[in-house]
Design an enzyme around this catalytic site. Structure first.
Site, mmCIF file in Angstrom:
data_model
loop_
_atom_site.group_PDB
_atom_site.id
_atom_site.type_symbol
_atom_site.label_atom_id
_atom_site.label_comp_id
_atom_site.label_asym_id
_atom_site.label_seq_id
_atom_site.Cartn_x
_atom_site.Cartn_y
_atom_site.Cartn_z
ATOM 1 C CG ASP A 298 -15.776 -54.623 4.702
ATOM 2 O OD1 ASP A 298 -14.832 -54.107 5.350
ATOM 3 O OD2 ASP A 298 -15.967 -55.859 4.643
ATOM 4 C CG ASN A 325 -13.046 -58.102 -4.321
ATOM 5 O OD1 ASN A 325 -12.172 -57.254 -4.091
ATOM 6 N ND2 ASN A 325 -12.773 -59.371 -4.531
ATOM 7 C CB ALA A 326 -11.836 -53.069 -1.975
ATOM 8 C CB CYS A 386 -2.008 -54.131 9.290
ATOM 9 S SG CYS A 386 -3.261 -55.124 8.491
HETATM 10 N N1 SAH Z 1 -10.737 -49.739 8.112
HETATM 11 C C1 SAH Z 1 -11.310 -50.522 9.192
HETATM 12 C C2 SAH Z 1 -10.632 -51.840 9.420
HETATM 13 C C3 SAH Z 1 -10.524 -52.692 8.181
HETATM 14 S S1 SAH Z 1 -10.203 -54.355 8.492
HETATM 15 C C4 SAH Z 1 -11.290 -49.692 10.460
HETATM 16 O O1 SAH Z 1 -10.580 -48.684 10.528
HETATM 17 O O2 SAH Z 1 -11.980 -50.055 11.411
HETATM 18 C C5 SAH Z 1 -10.275 -55.001 6.905
HETATM 19 C C6 SAH Z 1 -11.659 -55.124 6.324
HETATM 20 O O3 SAH Z 1 -11.498 -55.480 4.959
HETATM 21 C C7 SAH Z 1 -12.551 -56.185 6.933
HETATM 22 O O4 SAH Z 1 -13.738 -55.599 7.370
HETATM 23 C C8 SAH Z 1 -12.839 -57.162 5.780
HETATM 24 O O5 SAH Z 1 -14.196 -57.605 5.771
HETATM 25 C C9 SAH Z 1 -12.575 -56.314 4.589
HETATM 26 N N2 SAH Z 1 -12.158 -56.988 3.363
HETATM 27 C C10 SAH Z 1 -11.299 -58.032 3.232
HETATM 28 N N3 SAH Z 1 -11.094 -58.296 1.936
HETATM 29 C C11 SAH Z 1 -11.830 -57.409 1.224
HETATM 30 C C12 SAH Z 1 -12.019 -57.159 -0.163
HETATM 31 N N4 SAH Z 1 -11.398 -57.889 -1.084
HETATM 32 N N5 SAH Z 1 -12.825 -56.143 -0.517
HETATM 33 C C13 SAH Z 1 -13.441 -55.371 0.404
HETATM 34 N N6 SAH Z 1 -13.308 -55.576 1.725
HETATM 35 C C14 SAH Z 1 -12.508 -56.573 2.130
#
Ligand code: SAH
Length: 442
Positions: A298, A325-326, A386
């Site tokens: 994350d 960053n993913a 989503c």
């Molecule tokens: N999978 C989680 C919910 C994810 S919500 C669950 O089941 O509870 C989306 C998440 O993506 C958030 O925590 C946000 O911080 C993260 N996020 C947003 N952009 C991102 C990126 N570019 N790289 C990694 N994480 C990211």
């Protein structure tokens, strides 16, 4: 024995009865006329007086058709409302001829002027809302009959529970409340009272710190509505212990719409697993029950810290949280020739508006393409979107393009949506936003 006929006339009548003449048939009861549908009286013009105190809002023909097709939102351009309305009222809807069309919440600020409450001509009072809440809670008891598994659930899902603009989540013995439109915001104390009466929670937290409220001219607000700050609340999702900070967490503490998809993803997990956009590690911890090793990613340091805490709480020593960053991590891993047997992609909504659909699709394509490069033969990808503006067909098409660019053939194991406590309303596509595909790359 019957008496003999007293006159020749009576004798002839009896004779006719015996032989079933037309006169005799006419004596039999007639089949009753089909019952007319009772339509409430028109309220406008000279036709009839109003049958209730609520102000009347007149709908265009297009709006009436939209309601007939199952929708519950009517836009401002399709209504004529009295100028004295301030917003937040319950109004009586009529068509242009004055015929009753339902009762609704009226909004003065948002483009959505009318949100339907009922198609019946019934009083909208405390008991009405109590019934609606009880009806919503009853669904959750049906979809999750085992009380031990009812740790956290969405109890009221707004429009889809015919309680527009109201969200209620339960975390064990605490509730969170969101009032997203003028009408529910004005009644938040009523909802808190009714929920207290129905469920006797230890605390009710208000999480009205959400951007959508700006469309309604409502300020950001969070705090306690009933009881004291419960602090972090622990609950079970399957066998995994999760913690939600009801006052400080993202959303209302957890992403409950993904609960069933997380349990399902856990069933397919094996080998080396990667959970991208992990937040507090809720997918990662389900994967960790079967996978040998899980990497959870994350961009938020706070999310990763929460994830590490959750892993420790579950004694899950095979999960490693990375702050990154993913997009970058997926590219780096695939360029390094890494392999994973299970991958979850659960990004935030890339398309927040219609205008951002193209950019969103590029985003989905990119992460899914990388995932297909990374998946071992027979590896499983749980890929989610989503974004309401990206519908199922668009999402699936984008995932297919990614698979095809990666040169992979892909089986669809499951096409899923949000958990059952997030129902969708037939005829209201806006309530169907979450797509979850469970895929196997060959
Ligand atoms: N999978 C989680 C919910 C994810 S919500 C669950 O089941 O509870 C989306 C998440 O993506 C958030 O925590 C946000 O911080 C993260 N996020 C947003 N952009 C991102 C990126 N570019 N790289 C990694 N994480 C990211």
């Amino acid at each position: 024995m019957s008496d003999p006929p007293r006159s020749p006339k009576e004798a002839r009548r009896l004779e006719r009865l015996k032989h079933g003449s037309r006169a005799a048939r006419d004596v039999r009861p007639r089949p009753s006329a089909p019952r007319r549908v009772q339509r409430p009286q028109p309220v406008l013009g000279s036709v009839a007086a109003s049958t209730s105190d609520e102000p009347a809002v007149v709908l265009s023909k297009r709006a009436v058709d939209r309601l007939a097709e199952g929708h519950v939102w009517i836009y401002r351009s399709d209504v004529a409302a009295p100028s004295r309305l301030g917003g937040g009222e319950v109004v009586r809807l009529t068509d242009e001829r004055g015929w009753f069309a339902g009762k609704a919440f009226y909004g003065s600020t948002s483009q959505i002027a009318v949100r339907m409450l009922t198609r019946e001509d019934e009083p909208i009072d405390e008991e009405f809302f109590a019934r609606r809440l009880a009806q919503a809670i009853a669904l959750r008891e049906i979809v999750r009959p085992d009380p031990a598994r009812r740790g956290a659930a969405r109890l009221v899902h707004g429009e889809a529970d015919l309680l527009p603009g109201l969200i209620v989540d339960r975390y064990t013995d605490c509730l969170t409340l969101q009032t997203l439109i003028e009408a529910t915001d004005a009644r938040r104390n009523l909802f808190a009272d009714l929920l207290q009466r129905l469920l006797a929670p230890r605390a009710i937290v208000e999480r009205n710190d959400v951007r959508v409220r700006a469309h309604e001219g409502l300020e950001q607000r969070k705090g306690m509505l009933r009881g004291a700050d419960p602090g972090p609340v622990e609950f079970l999702e399957g066998e995994v212990k999760l913690v939600a900070d009801l006052l400080a967490g993202q959303k209302t503490g957890a992403f409950l719409d993904q609960a069933e998809n997380r349990l399902e993803a856990g069933r397919y997990a094996r080998g080396r697993a990667l959970d991208c956009f992990t937040y507090g590690g809720a997918f990662a911890l389900q994967l960790a029950r079967r996978a040998a090793q899980v990497i959870a990613v994350d961009v938020s340091e706070q999310a990763a810290a929460q994830g590490r805490e959750a892993a420790a709480r579950n004694g899950a020593h095979n999960v490693e949280f990375k702050v990154a960053n993913a997009f970058d991590l997926l590219r780096a891993e695939s360029e390094a020739g890494e392999r994973y047997d299970t991958i979850v992609l659960d990004p935030p909504a890339f398309a927040k508006t219609k205008a951002s659909i193209d950019a969103a699709l590029r985003g989905y394509k990119e992460i899914n393409l990388r995932a297909f490069h990374l998946l071992s033969p027979g590896g499983v990808l749980v890929t989610n979107s989503c974004s309401f503006h990206v519908d199922e067909a668009m999402f699936e098409h984008t995932v297919l393009q990614a698979a095809s660019d990666a040169g992979r053939s892909v089986q669809v194991i499951e096409r899923r949506g949000a958990a059952k406590d997030h129902p969708t309303l037939l005829g209201v596509p806006e309530t169907r936003y979450l797509k979850c595909l469970i895929l196997r790359a060959l």
